[in-house]
Design an enzyme around this catalytic site. Structure first.
Site, mmCIF file in Angstrom:
data_model
loop_
_atom_site.group_PDB
_atom_site.id
_atom_site.type_symbol
_atom_site.label_atom_id
_atom_site.label_comp_id
_atom_site.label_asym_id
_atom_site.label_seq_id
_atom_site.Cartn_x
_atom_site.Cartn_y
_atom_site.Cartn_z
ATOM 1 N N GLU A 255 30.819 34.701 -12.754
ATOM 2 C CA GLU A 255 31.702 35.589 -11.978
ATOM 3 C C GLU A 255 30.878 36.051 -10.785
ATOM 4 O O GLU A 255 30.042 36.943 -10.920
ATOM 5 C CB GLU A 255 32.112 36.801 -12.833
ATOM 6 C CG GLU A 255 32.911 36.463 -14.072
ATOM 7 C CD GLU A 255 34.370 36.171 -13.780
ATOM 8 O OE1 GLU A 255 34.809 36.342 -12.635
ATOM 9 O OE2 GLU A 255 35.065 35.744 -14.715
ATOM 10 N N CYS B 106 33.399 43.085 -6.046
ATOM 11 C CA CYS B 106 33.448 41.646 -5.771
ATOM 12 C C CYS B 106 34.782 41.258 -5.143
ATOM 13 O O CYS B 106 34.835 40.468 -4.214
ATOM 14 C CB CYS B 106 33.214 40.857 -7.059
ATOM 15 S SG CYS B 106 34.286 41.379 -8.405
HETATM 16 P P1 NAP Z 1 22.600 40.241 -8.341
HETATM 17 O O1 NAP Z 1 21.448 40.649 -7.524
HETATM 18 O O2 NAP Z 1 22.893 38.811 -8.485
HETATM 19 O O3 NAP Z 1 22.366 40.907 -9.783
HETATM 20 C C1 NAP Z 1 23.266 40.705 -10.849
HETATM 21 C C2 NAP Z 1 22.483 40.608 -12.138
HETATM 22 O O4 NAP Z 1 21.748 39.379 -12.111
HETATM 23 C C3 NAP Z 1 21.450 41.707 -12.311
HETATM 24 O O5 NAP Z 1 21.327 42.002 -13.681
HETATM 25 C C4 NAP Z 1 20.167 41.058 -11.786
HETATM 26 O O6 NAP Z 1 19.022 41.633 -12.310
HETATM 27 C C5 NAP Z 1 20.356 39.654 -12.300
HETATM 28 N N1 NAP Z 1 19.650 38.618 -11.587
HETATM 29 C C6 NAP Z 1 19.619 38.387 -10.251
HETATM 30 N N2 NAP Z 1 18.891 37.277 -9.986
HETATM 31 C C7 NAP Z 1 18.433 36.823 -11.182
HETATM 32 C C8 NAP Z 1 17.617 35.730 -11.577
HETATM 33 N N3 NAP Z 1 17.132 34.866 -10.692
HETATM 34 N N4 NAP Z 1 17.348 35.585 -12.886
HETATM 35 C C9 NAP Z 1 17.833 36.448 -13.795
HETATM 36 N N5 NAP Z 1 18.616 37.498 -13.495
HETATM 37 C C10 NAP Z 1 18.922 37.682 -12.201
HETATM 38 O O7 NAP Z 1 23.942 40.906 -7.854
HETATM 39 P P2 NAP Z 1 24.169 42.426 -7.511
HETATM 40 O O8 NAP Z 1 23.729 42.642 -6.133
HETATM 41 O O9 NAP Z 1 23.616 43.295 -8.573
HETATM 42 O O10 NAP Z 1 25.760 42.514 -7.643
HETATM 43 C C11 NAP Z 1 26.576 42.287 -6.586
HETATM 44 C C12 NAP Z 1 27.121 40.872 -6.613
HETATM 45 O O11 NAP Z 1 27.866 40.658 -7.814
HETATM 46 C C13 NAP Z 1 28.102 40.687 -5.487
HETATM 47 O O12 NAP Z 1 27.948 39.422 -4.913
HETATM 48 C C14 NAP Z 1 29.451 40.812 -6.192
HETATM 49 O O13 NAP Z 1 30.484 40.220 -5.491
HETATM 50 C C15 NAP Z 1 29.160 40.169 -7.508
HETATM 51 N N6 NAP Z 1 30.136 40.590 -8.542
HETATM 52 C C16 NAP Z 1 31.036 39.689 -8.999
HETATM 53 C C17 NAP Z 1 32.010 40.075 -9.926
HETATM 54 C C18 NAP Z 1 33.034 39.091 -10.437
HETATM 55 O O14 NAP Z 1 33.650 39.370 -11.456
HETATM 56 N N7 NAP Z 1 33.253 37.972 -9.777
HETATM 57 C C19 NAP Z 1 32.025 41.384 -10.396
HETATM 58 C C20 NAP Z 1 31.086 42.282 -9.921
HETATM 59 C C21 NAP Z 1 30.131 41.874 -8.986
HETATM 60 P P3 NAP Z 1 18.125 42.635 -11.425
HETATM 61 O O15 NAP Z 1 18.984 43.787 -11.079
HETATM 62 O O16 NAP Z 1 17.038 42.993 -12.349
HETATM 63 O O17 NAP Z 1 17.679 41.861 -10.220
#
Ligand code: NAP
Length: 460
Positions: free
Chosen positions: A228, A262
């Site tokens: 997602e 998102c």
């Molecule tokens: P993010 O940086 O990708 O973080 C999301 C989760 O992934 C966090 O727990 C993060 O941990 C972890 N993570 C990131 N890179 C990783 C890696 N290489 N290995 C393991 N874990 C990793 O995203 P965000 O900035 O928190 O959230 C915003 C994004 O989520 C936006 O793009 C939004 O559109 C999307 N989103 C999508 C939905 C949907 O249902 N489609 C819903 C909500 C949000 P850390 O925090 O420890 O880095």
């Protein structure tokens, strides 16, 4: 990396947590695996007692859960309470409906009889974002625990207290140890979790970069995954839209959760005839928002989730302008303590501008003027994302025709993505694959087994 709670409304550190070491992880996964061996054999009714109880506790302690969220990531308190109540409803929904959703399905082969049955697969690893600190957890816990799986979850680094509170919620609801494990782990450790043979599936919600990394890892291990990811949803306004109604949704669609959603409305695509009026009223409505303490019910503009999130968004706006976009309003941080940004509108964003394809995760609206419906649809589809979108028109049949032609996982007519426990949620293209919520959400991490009985002679 250390997990740290920082209040984005004033920048003060609230609490820090260390990551667990590999030995601690091994103990946790062994416990989760042992839990699975008994949980998988429980009846749906037995599982529902615990998940239903968790729903009840969330509802009863709504304020307590909401306050932790507001402190850690700055969501305005009213929205935070709404999220807690919604998370509770999701848990209750799956407690009530899981057995029906996963009941055997009769098939009709040419010979004999056959059915599909659903069974759990084991430990599912969840990686979740900070923007909906409980709703995202409920979206995986409700369905996958009711299906008989167990969960280990890495929550985002900035909301450790929410992650811990959710784990405690399940324990308080009577969950056996190991049913739901909150993991304070690094990205490297997360890779090793995906590799572990006891992990049978990976559910990630987050950015495209995280999705690509973790989906690739799951793929190398031939593990099922759901992704997602981000979005840049189009908000299409046709010339026959009800402008007053549309403006209210435009503001909510862009500003709910301070724009960090998102499926927020991010690209406002307005047909020429209404464009000037829309822009004028949209601007006035955004200007009326007042920054304040997110704990105060009267605040209409909260902070972004963290200082790095604010700095990244300011840089994106700067780059958009450097590449030719025009700033209609906002664009700066607000002069007060905490990570606040002015509501911002950008226009004249040409396809060669990086802003044309980027996701703006905060209070920044991209405005586009188009000739007609066809041009609106073509522009909406000219995106690497495909999460949701909306169309505003008084003619509902026309709205449905437009919805069919927009290439996304979800479309909304005269409203924007108003999520419901009953409605499947998810996208296509860079917005990921798989669905959460609804009946579909519980089907993602189960073994769909065919069982056939037929009296047939083996071919000679
Ligand atoms: P993010 O940086 O990708 O973080 C999301 C989760 O992934 C966090 O727990 C993060 O941990 C972890 N993570 C990131 N890179 C990783 C890696 N290489 N290995 C393991 N874990 C990793 O995203 P965000 O900035 O928190 O959230 C915003 C994004 O989520 C936006 O793009 C939004 O559109 C999307 N989103 C999508 C939905 C949907 O249902 N489609 C819903 C909500 C949000 P850390 O925090 O420890 O880095």
């Amino acid at each position: 990396m250390t997990y740290a709670s920082v209040n984005p409304a004033d920048g003060k550190l609230l609490k820090k947590f260390d990551e667990i070491n590999d030995k601690e992880f091994e103990a946790k996964i062994a416990t989760a695996q042992a839990c699975y061996e008994t949980w998988r054999h429980k009846t749906y009714a037995e599982r529902a007692v615990i998940i239903g109880k968790a729903a009840e506790i969330m509802h009863k302690k709504c304020d307590e859960f909401a306050r932790i969220m507001t402190l850690e990531m700055g969501k305005r308190i009213g929205e935070a309470r709404g999220e807690v109540e919604f998370s509770s409803r999701i848990l209750a929904y799956y407690a009530k409906n899981a057995e029906k959703f996963l009941a055997p399905v009769k098939l009709h082969p040419t010979h004999g009889e056959a059915h599909m049955e659903s069974s759990p697969i084991g430990i599912v690893f969840g990686v979740e974002p900070w923007n909906f600190p409980y709703y995202q957890l409920a979206r995986v816990a409700g369905p996958h625990l009711m299906a008989g799986n167990v969960l280990m979850v890495k929550h985002a680094g900035i909301v450790p207290q929410c992650g811990i509170a959710f784990e405690k919620l399940l324990i308080d609801a009577g969950a056996p140890v190991g049913l739901y494990t909150n993991l304070l782990i690094s990205h490297d450790q997360s890779d090793r979790v995906v590799d572990d043979e006891r992990i049978k599936g990976v559910a990630l919600t987050g950015s495209v970069a995280a999705g690509k990394s973790i989906a690739a890892r799951a793929g190398q291990n031939v593990k099922i995954s759901s992704m997602e990811l981000g979005g840049s949803d189009a908000f299409i306004v046709l010339e026959d839209a009800d402008l007053e109604h549309t403006i209210k949704w435009a503001v909510w669609g862009r500003m709910y959760n301070t724009g960090q959603t998102c499926c927020a409305a991010k690209r406002f695509i307005v047909v020429e005839e209404l464009a000037d009026k829309f822009l004028e009223k949209f601007q006035a409505a955004l200007k009326a928002l007042k920054a304040g303490d997110p704990m105060d019910e009267k605040t209409t503009l909260g902070p972004l989730s963290s200082e790095p999130a604010l700095l990244q968004l300011l840089e994106q706006v700067k780059q958009a302008i450097a590449h030719g976009a025009k700033l209609v309003m906002g664009g700066k941080r607000i002069d007060r303590p905490g990570s606040y940004m002015e509501p911002t509108i950008l226009t004249d964003i040409k396809p060669e501008n990086p802003a044309f394809r980027d996701e703006f995760f905060g209070p920044v609206a991209l405005f586009f003027r188009v000739k007609d419906e066809d041009e609106a649809i073509a522009l909406a589809n000219d995106s690497d994302f495909g999460l949701g979108g909306s169309v505003f028109t008084k003619d509902v049949a026309r709205g449905k025709r437009v919805a069919t032609r927009v290439e996304t996982g979800m479309m909304f007519i005269n409203n924007i993505d108003w999520s419901d426990a009953e409605l499947p949620f998810g996208g296509i293209k860079n917005s990921g694959y798989g669905r959460e919520l609804g009946d579909m959400g519980i089907q993602e991490f189960v073994n769909k087994k065919l069982v056939r009985h037929a009296v047939m002679d083996a071919p000679a």
